[in-house]
Each structure stands twice: as structure tokens, then as C-alpha cells.
Design a protein around this motif. Structure first.
Motif, short mmCIF file in Angstrom:
data_model
loop_
_atom_site.label_atom_id
_atom_site.label_comp_id
_atom_site.label_asym_id
_atom_site.label_seq_id
_atom_site.Cartn_x
_atom_site.Cartn_y
_atom_site.Cartn_z
N ARG A 1 0.83 -1.23 -0.25
CA ARG A 1 -0.22 0.14 -0.37
C ARG A 1 0.74 1.51 -0.03
N GLY B 1 0.86 3.99 -2.40
CA GLY B 1 0.88 5.69 -2.43
C GLY B 1 -0.42 5.78 -1.78
N PHE B 2 -0.87 4.69 -1.07
CA PHE B 2 -2.10 4.87 0.15
C PHE B 2 -1.91 5.05 1.26
N GLU B 3 -1.26 4.74 2.17
CA GLU B 3 -0.56 5.03 2.52
C GLU B 3 1.19 5.78 2.89
N ALA B 4 1.52 6.69 3.45
CA ALA B 4 2.60 7.56 3.74
C ALA B 4 3.55 6.76 4.72
#
Lengths: 588, 390
Positions: free
Chosen positions: B47, B51-54
Motif C-alpha cells: 500500500r 501511495g495509499f499509505e505515506a
């Protein structure tokens, strides 16, 4: 948390919704609170202390504070008479809410038993109908009760026909409590039936296999899972009955005034200071109760959830050989017929009849302009047109506000709970208080940088309706949005969609049913809203159908019942939309 | 095609460290698999790549470009989720074509041709007008793959795309997936908890545990030369004996077995970095025979020099299929021990036997037609044993 919130869109929408709420809810309510603690520009607690030590408001509590000695002796001599003899306005409000909650449990829990444990044709329909009172205008319930239990109501006609004489129940405490039960017992039924149906039969089977008798298994397995649900329903019934206004006003009158009714009475007497003080006290109590309720609800989360799946209990056929339980159920259904079906049916029948038999005169009256009417009299057609206008206006306001609040409240970020609480506070603030705030804060005008800004009654009423309605939009949307698989929008994002685009293409179509259901609720709430409207419409042309009904109620029952049927029609339409689209979320 | 570089990646949720200093590189066109038990951080890692989580810290680069401030829609990643996340309110063709709303199809073809091309690729030609809800699980999975591939992503990210399917279909689809991947040459990161699947489809595998990468290597390296006890026990069945080196003999030239076995670096600090194996620097020399004392018994194993120090605590790993049932009474061979048969499972092509030896349970995999019974004598070749730092 940038991962979830990198997109500024929800923030922008949320801020817009917050600004609107601040203007039409928080600012007006704040003016009421400020008015309650300031006299001639000086901060003081005098008005509130004055109420809290006045026997008129707090009954024996005032005597206990001002003259503890005498009160103590009286308490020792005749404890019950002393405590129930003089409750005061606030005490009476709490007392009737308590009786109402008890009545709701007594009437609601057997219904849950029938719905959860018996199979019969129409069970699903009746189950769905338990949500109906939620969208029913309270004033319509009042008309139904007058038609059923009034002097010439259905009940007395039946009693006369049976040669049993008449009973006079209007303007008594029991009729108020019965009406509250009509309103809130279905809620108790709904939550209790849901809990009952979620009981895993394997748990009971486990108890039985370990040696418990059926009665013992019921006590040890079923009851512990039902109690939290019953408590939830009872507390909600208590809160709603505590804040009830139209029913008490129409069925109890000033003789059985609750805090709400008395605030309204003070407003009509132009006694704004004491109205504000009383409103502050009431709002503190209702917010406190709601807070306790939410704490309780949170503490109950997860109780009764078995290890996944679960097999519900088998239902018994309702119709069959006469057993004692079936006879008891039959008796219960008779009570349900009198309390729930009776008022609605009586209202419909009354609207279609007069002394001469069947007639449409009452409906004709609604549509004809009363040329002969005096200007101060309520014009039925104007009321209908006003209601439609306000419904459209509050729809346009409440659906976007509710949608934005729902979007923000399904995001994960620090401080979300605070935002949630602020956004849902309008549920816990009574319509009368909102109406009073809008009247004092916006209709009477506010000075900003030397300019006096006032809004008209129409705008204020639409604002009040939107405030009452949008929490229902939020309630319908939040579970759907929260239940949306985030991987759906993530897929869209990875395929190149911006956050806004992903919301429009993916999320919105999937929760569209919730938007429709929320919109239906908004219309129903607006059409039925009485509490704030009656305050804002006083002395203006902005009266709505419920306000008109209340004015007809004392004098002309025929037009009142006809208008009640119109309200019933709108409510039922909204109910059908909610039923059709309400619980349907994502397709996959 | 795109090379992925991950450096020092960390991700914290409150006090939990979902990713704890993860570094690796995926070469162009590679099929790279992240495998580990649930909760090991592999999905979080995927993820983060999408790019769904930084990440809390660390860096991700696609080729030479840092992805730090690039939102998912601009990364050029195709994602296939475990539940496929198909858009239920759109047709199959609309699902596949969704990414083409934001980017022109590659190669100058029209959007509808591209959709047809992709449906053809995943063997769903003519199904475009259906609703995804009408399709079987395997078909839905292929729609999700077609949707992810339609805009010609730089990187394909697959999050357990097979785990909702039944076993037979899973095996067929993973072969199809591998062939589509090599045909298109798209750099692929695949997440699974199934070590068998990981070994079957990947060019290279990273084994993860508790937010760290335990080892990276080709499937053969991971299986043959696990770098840590976790890898040894997670990938395939293994018998792990805790023991102590008692004797070291310098390399003997007469050992001829070429098992491909090799020794890992013994430095614990290198656990989360790449193992030696995939660097291609196979130790060709310096092999020694060590004698390891396990309880009362002594076993001999051929290993690299690093562990070859008397007194050192080590782990001796022997795969169940490398254990032999010794019959007859040959001369006292090395690495013989007697164990009592407990239970056995017939697996079809082989039998897995559970035995007890010195309060340790032993796994034996045998293809012999007769299931062993009672107390039997087991043995293994020193070259088949693998020695890890204890």
C-alpha cells in the motif's frame, strides 16, 4: 495520516458545512445560553438559580433547599406523598418521561418477542413499519389520539354502542404517556427484536447440553443479551419523551406542561429571559442524557457478538393450536390494534366523515381559499404551500450538509470524535430551543460591524428544518460510506482518478440509496416539524401544516384530521423511499 | 520498464511498527514476491508502494524519481486487491476502461479497442457488457487484472489476488498470471502469505516477519539456504536442531555433492538486507565439515567457514525430504539417529511422518510405499544439512 487526508476536498466541504451550522445552529443556540446568564449586560447566574430554587419548577427540591428542617420532617412522616406530591415543572417532565419509558418497554418488548420468535404473513412488513413513527409528525400523532380517544372519538363510540358509557381521557397524564408510547415503543421493539434475532441458537443449545432447562437457558443466555438492547430503547424513549413538545401541548395542555411546553408558553408571553434560562437548563439536561446514552452505547459495543456467523433461533408459526402463549400474544395484538392502528384509522375515518356520513368536505376545505376568513386566521392552502416550500428549502440545505458531515466523519483523523459530537448535537437540542435561538439571534437581528442583519421568518424556518433534518442524512450515509471498501476508491486512484473524481465516480453511486433515504427523511422531518416552526411562525404568515393542525385541533377537528391525513401521506411516501433505498449499500 | 528502489522504509501506527527499516530493489520486469505470515507488514508495504499509505520515513523511487509527494493517481501503478474491488455499478468493460478515462491507451489505439484487447488477454472476450456481480470468482479476478493493466502501468501491484479462490483454480490462474507478466514485462510486486505460491511464481522472493525483511533471494536460494530460523521454518517444512559446534575439520576435497547449498553471512545485522545468495557471490572455497552436538547426539554438516568455531551455538536444519530411513545394519554411519514414529499423513505423492526424538518432533517426508512403524533409524547426508547461527 497524510495517506488518508492528503486530499483537501473533504476539508473544504467540511468547513463549508461547519460555517453553515455555526450560523444556523450554534450561534442561535449560543444567544439563548448567553441571554440566560446575562441581565442588562451583566453576567449572572440569578435567572438559573432562581428557577432551580423555585418550587414551581423544582417542587419539593426547593423546599428541601430553602427549609430543610420542615421538609425533613414531612419526608419522615409521609415519604411517598412528599416526594410525588409536588414535583414542580422540571420534576414532572422527568416523571412523565420515566412513566413513558416504562410504558414503551411494556408495550415494546412483547412486540419484539412476537417479531423475533414467530413466523406469520406480513412479519417483514410490520418489522419495517416500526421505523414509521420516527418519521411521523408528532402533531399528527396528536390528531390521531384525539380522533381515537377524544370526547366523540372512536373509543367512546364503541363504548357507547356497547352501553358502557364514556371515558374522558384527553388532557390527562395517561393519554400523554400513551401517545409517547405510540411514538417510542416501536423503537424499543426494533432494537430488542434485532438483539433477539442476533442470538446464536448454538449458545442456547450449548447451555441446554450442559444441563440447563429451557427456562434456565432463557435466563442465562437470552436475557443477558436482551437487556442492553431494552436499556438502549428505554433510554432513548426517556430522552425523546423528556423533550416531547407537540404531543404534550396538544394532549396535555398547560395543566400537564413540561419544560418544553412552558418555554413555548413563556415565548408567547414574550418572557424571553425566563424562556432562555429554562431552555439552558433543559439543554444541559438533554445533552447530559444524550452523552450518558452515547457512553452507554459505546460500552455495549461487541456484547452478544458470537464467534462469527451464528444461527438465529427458529421461529414458531403464530397461527396454530391455542396455547397460553398464543392467547397472550393475541391479547397483546389487541392492545397494539387499539394503541397503534386505532388512532391512525380513526383519523382517516374522521377526515372522511361528518354527521351526515361520508364526505370530502374536509379535504375541500384544505384546497379552497377561505375568502371569508379573517386575515389572522390560518389559511389551509397557504399552510400546505408553505410546508412544500420549506421542505424544498431544507432538502437543498440538509442533504449537502449531511453528506459533507458524513464524509468527514468517516475519515480517520485526530479530533474526529469532537467533530462528530458537534455535528450531531442538534439531535440533543430540542426544536423549541433552536426555534427560540433563531428567533432571538437571527430574526430579531444581529449587529455585525455596525450593520443590523436580520433574516425573515421563512429563512429562519428553513434553517431550523435543515438543522433538524441533516442528522438523519448523516445517519443514513455514514454507515454506507463507512462500509464502503476503501480498496474501491484506492483502485480508482491507482487508475488515475483524483480524490474528488474517485468520490463522484465510485463512492457516490454506491451510497446513492443512502442519499435518497436521507433526502426522504429530510422531507418528512421538514413537513412534520412543529417545535421550532410554531415559535418562528407566531404572528407571521409562515405557518405550516403542523402549525395549522394545532390551531384547528381545538376548534375544527374535521380539517385537522384531513390535514393529518395529508401529513400521513407525505410521511408514508418518505417511509417507502427509506424502505426501498435505505439499507442498500455497496453492490459488491 | 521500471525499477523500484526502497530505502530505509518505516511505517508506524501509534506504537506498532508495521514496517521497520525495509530496503530492497526490484529490477525491471522482475516478478518480485513479498511473503510472510499475516501481520508481517507485507500489505502495508504494498500500500505504501501504491501511495495509499505515506511512510513514516524512508524513500521509494520508481527509476530515479522519488515517490514521496506523488499521489496514487500519478504513480502509474496497477493494483489488484484480494477482493478485486470491482466497481459493482459499472459493467466489466467500464471497469476495465476506467483507467483510460484519465490516460490515453498506449500505442495509439482507441479506448474500446484497448478494453477489448485486455479482455482478450485475460480470456474474457465478449464479456464486456456483463456486470461484475454475474461473474465467477476467477473471472472477477481476471477483470481486476485487466483493469489494472489497461492503462499500461509502470508497476503492477498484486495483494493476495488468489487467496479467495479454491485451490485448483488458484494454481491455474497463477500460471496464467506469470505468463501474462512475462509477456508484458511489467515490473510486478506480489503479496502472498502462501509460501508455496511465492516459490512457484516469483523471480525473487522477500520473506517478511514483524515489519522486517528476513531474506531476499531466488526461490531456490530461499528454500535451500534460509538465512534465519524464521525463514527456515516458514518456507517449507524443516527440522531445526539446536546445538553447539564441537569440532571443525578443514575443507575436504572428496565431497562431491553439488546441492547448491551455501552458507549465509552470520552477521545478525544483515538479516534485513539482502542475503549473499542473490549477489551471485557463492562461496566456492573454504567449506568445512563441522561436528555439532545436539543433546547427546553428534551430527556432521558441511558448511562455510564463518560458523566453524568450536563452542559456537548453531541451528542445524534438515529438510524432511532429506531425511532417509536407514534399513539394514550398515556400518555405523554418520548422522544416524533412532526416532519413534508417531502419526503419519498420506499426501498422495508422498507420506509425511511425525516422529519423536529426544523430546523433539521430527518430520520425515518419504515416498516409500510402506508407512514406517515403531522405532526406525534415520540418517542424512552432511551436505544436505544447513547450518545457521543459533
Amino acid at each position: 495520516m497524510r495517506g488518508q487526508l492528503e486530499d483537501g476536498l473533504p476539508w473544504a466541504l467540511g468547513l463549508g458545512a461547519a460555517a453553515l451550522l455555526a450560523l444556523v445552529f450554534y450561534y442561535p443556540v449560543a444567544t439563548v445560553l448567553i441571554e440566560a446568564v446575562s441581565v442588562a449586560g451583566r453576567v449572572t447566574v440569578e435567572p438559573i438559580v432562581g428557577i432551580l430554587t423555585d418550587p414551581f419548577y423544582v417542587g419539593w427540591l426547593a423546599r428541601a433547599i430553602t427549609d430543610p428542617g420542615t421538609f425533613g420532617r414531612a419526608l419522615l412522616e409521609a415519604p411517598i406523598a412528599t416526594l410525588t406530591g409536588s414535583l414542580g415543572l422540571i420534576g414532572f417532565t422527568a416523571y412523565q418521561a420515566l412513566l413513558s419509558a416504562i410504558a414503551c418497554v411494556a408495550l415494546g418488548v412483547p412486540g419484539a418477542y412476537v417479531l423475533a420468535r414467530y413466523e406469520f404473513p406480513g412479519r417483514e412488513v410490520i418489522r419495517s413499519l416500526t421505523i414509521l413513527p420516527f418519521v411521523m409528525p408528532s402533531i399528527m400523532v396528536a390528531i390521531g389520539f384525539v380522533s381515537m380517544f377524544g370526547e366523540s372519538g372512536t373509543l367512546n363510540q364503541v363504548l357507547r354502542a356497547l352501553g358502557l358509557g364514556e371515558i374522558e381521557v384527553l388532557f390527562t397524564l395517561p393519554i400523554v404517556i400513551l401517545a409517547h408510547a405510540f411514538y417510542n415503543a416501536p423503537l424499543v421493539t426494533r432494537v430488542t427484536a434485532a438483539a433477539w434475532e442476533s442470538i446464536d441458537a448454538r449458545r442456547i443449545e450449548s447451555a441446554r447440553s450442559l444441563g440447563a432447562s429451557p427456562q434456565r437457558a432463557f435466563r442465562d443466555v437470552v436475557v443477558p443479551q436482551l437487556l442492553p438492547a431494552i436499556a438502549t430503547g428505554a433510554v432513548l424513549a426517556y430522552i425523546f419523551s423528556f423533550m416531547s413538545f407537540a404531543i404534550v401541548l396538544a394532549l396535555g395542555g398547560l395543566g400537564f406542561a413540561t419544560i418544553e411546553v412552558w418555554i413555548y408558553n413563556q415565548v408567547t408571553q414574550l418572557e424571553y429571559a425566563s424562556a432562555a434560562a429554562l431552555a439552558t437548563i433543559e439543554t444541559s439536561i438533554s445533552l447530559g442524557l444524550t452523552y450518558l446514552y452515547l457512553r452507554y452505547e459505546a460500552s455495549q459495543e461487541g456484547i452478544g457478538e458470537g464467534g462469527g456467523g451464528g444461527r438465529p433461533l427458529n421461529r414458531k408459526p403464530l397461527f396454530g393450536s391455542l396455547t397460553p402463549t398464543r392467547i397472550a400474544v393475541g391479547g397483546y395484538l389487541l392492545v397494539v390494534g387499539v394503541v397503534f392502528v386505532g388512532p391512525i384509522a380513526s383519523m382517516i375515518v374522521a377526515s372522511l366523515t361528518n354527521d351526515a356520513g361520508f364526505t370530502l368536505a374536509n379535504y375541500d376545505f384544505l384546497l379552497s381559499r377561505q375568502r371569508t376568513a379573517y386575515s389572522f386566521q390560518v389559511q389551509p392552502l397557504d399552510a400546505i404551500l408553505n410546508s412544500l416550500l420549506f421542505a424544498a428549502g431544507s432538502l437543498v440545505l440538509s442533504v449537502p450538509i449531511g453528506t459533507f458531515v458524513a464524509i468527514v466523519s468517516t475519515r480517520r483523523f485526530r479530533g474526529r470524535k469532537v467533530i462528530d459530537a458537534l455535528a450531531m448535537a442538534p439531535i440533543a437540542v430540542s426544536g423549541v430551543v433552536v426555534g427560540l435561538g433563531l428567533l432571538r439571534g437571527l430574526v430579531f437581528g444581529v449587529e455585525v460591524w455596525g450593520y443590523r442583519i436580520t433574516v425573515t421568518g421563512t429563512v429562519a424556518i428553513i434553517a431550523a428544518h435543515a438543522v433538524a433534518a441533516y442528522p438523519f442524512v448523516v445517519r443514513n450515509l455514514t454507515p454506507l460510506l463507512g462500509g464502503l471498501d476503501r480498496r474501491l476508491t484506492e483502485s480508482a486512484r491507482s487508475l488515475g482518478a483524483s480524490p474528488a473524481r474517485a468520490f463522484l465516480d465510485i463512492s457516490l453511486p454506491l451510497v446513492w440509496g443512502g442519499v435518497l433515504a436521507g433526502a426522504a427523511f429530510a422531507v418528512a422531518i421538514s413537513i412534520g416539524e412543529f417545535d421550532s416552526t410554531v415559535i418562528l411562525a407566531t404572528g407571521t404568515e409562515s405557518y405550516t401544516m403542523p402549525v395549522a393542525v394545532e390551531r384547528y385541533l381545538g376548534r375544527r377537528l374535521g380539517p385537522a384530521t384531513a390535514m393529518g391525513c395529508v401529513l400521513l401521506g407525505v410521511t408514508s411516501g418518505a417511509f417507502l423511499v427509506v424502505e426501498r433505498f435505505g439499507d442498500r449499500g455497496g453492490l459488491l | 520498464m521500471t525499477r523500484i528502489t526502497v530505502e530505509g522504509l518505516k511505517k508506524r501506527y501509534g506504537a506498532t511498527r508495521a514496517l521497520d527499516w525495509v530496503s530492497f530493489a526490484v529490477e525491471e520486469e522482475d516478478f518480485f514476491t513479498l511473503v510472510g505470515p499475516s501481520g508481517c507488514g507485507k500489505t502495508t508495504l504494498l500500500r505504501t508502494l501504491a501511495g495509499f499509505e505515506a511512510p513514516t520515513s524512508g524513500e521509494i523511487r520508481f527509476d530515479d524519481a522519488s515517490m514521496a509527494s506523488v499521489p496514487p493517481e500519478d504513480r502509474g501503478v496497477g493494483v489488484v486487491f484480494q477482493n478485486y474491488a470491482l466497481f459493482g455499478h459499472m459493467s466489466v468493460a467500464e471497469n476495465v476502461g476506467y483507467g483510460l478515462r484519465f490516460a490515453d491507451p498506449p500505442g495509439g489505439v482507441g479506448k474500446s479497442e484497448r478494453v477489448a484487447e485486455l479482455l482478450d488477454l485475460v480470456d474474457l472476450a465478449g464479456m464486456g457488457e456483463r456486470s461484475p456481480t454475474e461473474l465467477s470468482g476467477g473471472q472477477q479476478q481476471r477483470v481486476a487484472l485487466a483493469r489494472a493493466l489497461a492503462p499500461a502501468p509502470r508497476v503492477l501491484l498484486l495483494d493476495e489476488p488468489m487467496s479467495a479462490l479454491d485451490a485448483g483454480l488458484r494454481e491455474r490462474l497463477r500460471v496464467e498470471l506469470a505468463s501474462i507478466q512475462s509477456e508484458l514485462g511489467v515490473t510486478t510486486v506480489y503479496v502472498t502469505h502462501d509460501q508455496e505460491e511465492a516459490l512457484a511464481v516469483s523471480d525473487r522472493v522477500a520473506v517478511m516477519s514483524e515489519g522486517r525483511i528476513e531474506q531476499i533471494g531466488t526461490p531456490r536460494e530461499i528454500y535451500g539456504s534460509p538465512a534465519t530460523r524464521f525463514v527456515a521454518e516458514f518456507v517449507g517444512d524443516n527440522n531445526v536442531f539446536e546445538g553447539r559446534v564441537v569440532e571443525v575439520e578443514s575443507g575436504s576435497g572428496d565431497e562431491t555433492e553439488g546441492t547448491g547449498e551455501e552458507q549465509e553471512s552470520g552477521d545478525p545485522g544483515s538479516k534485513s538486507t539482502e542475503s549473499r545468495g542473490q549477489n551471485g557471490t557463492r562461496p566456492t572455497d573454504g567449506r568445512t565439515i563441522v561436528t555439532i552436538e545436539v543433546g547427546e547426539a553428534r551430527f556432521r554438516a558441511r558448511t562455510a567457514a564463518e560458523h566453524a568455531e568450536a563452542g559456537e551455538r548453531v541451528l542445524l536444519c534438515v529438510r524432511p525430504e532429506d531425511l532417509r530411513v536407514e534399513t539394514g545394519t550398515k556400518e555405523e554411519g554418520t548422522n544416524r539417529f533412532r526416532a519413534r514414529v508417531g502419526s503419519s499423513e498420506f499426501l498422495g505423492e508422498a507420506t509425511r511422518v511425525h516422529l519423536d526424538w529426544e523430546e523433539q518432533s521430527i518430520l520425515l517426508r518419504t515416498t516409500a510405499s510402506a508407512t514406517p512403524e515403531g522405532t526406525i533409524e534415520l540418517g542424512f547426508d552432511p551436505a544436505d544439512a544447513h547450518v545457521l547461527e543459533g
